[in-house]
Scaffold this active site. Structure first.
Site, short mmCIF file in Angstrom:
data_model
loop_
_atom_site.label_atom_id
_atom_site.label_comp_id
_atom_site.label_asym_id
_atom_site.label_seq_id
_atom_site.Cartn_x
_atom_site.Cartn_y
_atom_site.Cartn_z
N ASP A 174 -6.65 -0.87 4.60
CA ASP A 174 -5.98 -0.33 3.43
C ASP A 174 -6.25 1.17 3.22
O ASP A 174 -5.37 1.91 2.81
CB ASP A 174 -6.38 -1.13 2.18
CG ASP A 174 -5.71 -2.50 2.17
OD1 ASP A 174 -4.60 -2.61 2.74
OD2 ASP A 174 -6.29 -3.44 1.61
N SER A 188 -13.18 -11.62 -1.62
CA SER A 188 -12.38 -10.45 -1.91
C SER A 188 -10.91 -10.88 -1.82
O SER A 188 -10.48 -11.43 -0.81
CB SER A 188 -12.68 -9.35 -0.90
OG SER A 188 -11.63 -8.43 -0.87
N ARG A 243 0.80 -1.24 0.00
CA ARG A 243 0.00 0.00 0.00
C ARG A 243 0.83 1.29 0.00
O ARG A 243 0.56 2.19 -0.79
CB ARG A 243 -1.01 0.01 1.16
CG ARG A 243 -2.01 -1.14 1.12
CD ARG A 243 -2.56 -1.37 -0.24
NE ARG A 243 -3.67 -2.31 -0.26
CZ ARG A 243 -4.06 -2.96 -1.34
NH1 ARG A 243 -3.43 -2.80 -2.49
NH2 ARG A 243 -5.09 -3.78 -1.29
N1 ARG Z 1 -6.25 -8.17 6.24
C1 ARG Z 1 -5.15 -7.86 5.38
C2 ARG Z 1 -4.58 -6.50 5.72
O1 ARG Z 1 -5.24 -5.70 6.30
C3 ARG Z 1 -5.49 -7.97 3.92
C4 ARG Z 1 -6.47 -6.96 3.41
C5 ARG Z 1 -6.91 -7.14 1.98
N2 ARG Z 1 -7.59 -8.39 1.83
C6 ARG Z 1 -8.40 -8.76 0.83
N3 ARG Z 1 -8.83 -9.96 0.85
N4 ARG Z 1 -8.76 -7.93 -0.11
O2 ARG Z 1 -3.47 -6.24 5.38
#
Ligand code: ARG
Length: 389
Positions: free
Chosen positions: A121, A173, A92
């Site tokens: 995120d 997701s 990110r």
């Molecule tokens: N829980 C993880 C984090 O906060 C992954 C987040 C994104 N996960 C997803 N399945 N789109 O870093």
């Protein structure tokens, strides 16, 4: 027209976001970051334009991702809540950095992302972007728009002929990059439900994995992995290769309930073949070469570092200072670890280093013992003195 740069993945949320932002009067520039998703970026570019973006940037950030984000986290032994190797979290701040650069180049007044208001995120993107350029406005369509469920969003996409691959039947997701894959939603939201085999992509079902173990030798130089079985690899290639070998042996599946920054617990599945192999080997090498006090002291800082990465604090002073500390510790983290990969397990079976602090002559119970056992008596008396009544 007000111009903004949207971090675009080609998925449902960011595709709907293009149309939604355009209807709000924005000129939308799409920015695609290649962090090793292994997708057809030409196709995604076309999709962005078809959906209404005025321009598309697609940047290959794989090398920088591995060298400047994954490797520092490896040196720091950063694992969130003892299970998560932070693959998504690490990508990110890098994506945000380039998004800000594109926004500046395009003279945009804002940046936008497709994160929900419940996740981590959004925090990682926005905190990083604000540090790098506080003048840019930040827009998060998914936090604002009128769709209450994913179904409503899919209906919107169908109604406006927005091209994207999601169907109502595939409710997961997913986020993927070179360092791992994260999967949530659908039936995984019930923490009692075993993840169905269909969600996995990088790791093979252990029932189908080879019946013979695969041995590999991984070489590190100053904390950086450089060779597999004696052959030199560039960082990106090294990760690809370890993902393949690890995935074949079903290594790196993690099922966890984690504490999100926004205060909720969520259930997530991770696949990190390369991450598991690298962390297992790197940890082992550190136990061989670091003196006891450094090793123990460092563990507390690793915990802190992982938390900071998870919390979106990549570009902050303490995290940057900690990188310098971990770098200085890595000077001796050079050597080779031999691993055995077998049906989901990744076991260390050998270690060697020119900086090894293991002294066989001191440890042995056999011939050649140099340890003076008589010294132990006095040592123990003094050691326990402060606690004697
Ligand atoms: N829980 C993880 C984090 O906060 C992954 C987040 C994104 N996960 C997803 N399945 N789109 O870093």
């Amino acid at each position: 027209m007000k111009k903004l740069v949207l971090a675009y993945s080609g998925g449902l949320d960011t595709s709907c976001a293009i149309k939604w932002l355009k209807d709000k009067g924005y000129d939308v520039v799409a920015f695609i970051a290649d962090v090793g998703q292994n997708e057809d970026f030409e196709e995604i570019k076309k999709r962005a334009l078809k959906t209404g973006a005025s321009k598309v940037y697609a940047l290959n950030l794989q090398k920088e991702f591995v060298e400047e984000y994954v490797f520092p986290a490896l040196k720091a032994c950063a694992v969130y809540e003892n299970k998560y190797y932070l693959a998504t979290a690490l990508s990110r701040p890098l994506i945000a950095k380039y998004q800000v650069q594109v926004a500046q180049k395009e003279n945009a007044i804002a940046i936008a992302h497709g994160c929900t208001g419940k996740g981590n995120d959004q925090v990682r993107f926005e905190v990083t972007a604000r540090i790098l350029n506080p003048t840019l406005e930040i827009i998060a369509p998914v936090r604002e728009w009128e769709f209450k469920t994913r179904e409503e969003e899919i209906d919107y996409a169908l109604k406006h002929k927005i091209p994207c691959n999601v169907t109502k039947k595939s409710p997961y997701s997913v986020d993927i990059n070179l360092f791992g894959r994260s999967i949530e939603c659908g039936k995984l939201e019930d923490p009692w439900v075993e993840p169905p085999e269909e969600i996995y992509f990088l790791t093979q079902n252990p029932l189908n994995a080879p019946n013979k173990p695969t041995y590999i030798e991984l070489e590190f130089e100053k904390g950086i992995p450089t060779k597999i079985n004696g052959k030199k690899y560039l960082p990106v290639e090294l990760l690809h290769t370890l993902n393949k070998i690890g995935g074949l042996n079903s290594v790196g599946r993690v099922d966890m309930v984690e504490n999100r920054l926004v205060g909720i617990k969520s259930r997530e599945i991770y696949e990190n073949p390369a991450g598991t192999i690298l962390h297992t080997a790197h940890n082992e090498l550190e136990t061989l070469v670091l003196d006891r006090e450094t090793l123990h002291y460092k563990q507390g800082l690793s915990y802190k570092y992982a938390e900071m990465v998870y919390y979106g604090l990549w570009e902050t002073p303490l995290k940057i200072q900690l990188d310098k500390y971990f770098d200085s510790v890595q000077k001796q983290v050079t050597g080779t670890i031999r691993l055995k990969l077998y049906k989901g397990t990744c076991t260390v079976v050998g270690r060697k280093s020119k900086y090894s602090r293991y002294k066989e002559s001191m440890a042995t119970y056999g011939k050649g013992d140099k340890f003076d056992q008589k010294l132990a008596e006095g040592f123990i008396k003094l050691w326990g003195t402060p606690y004697q009544k």
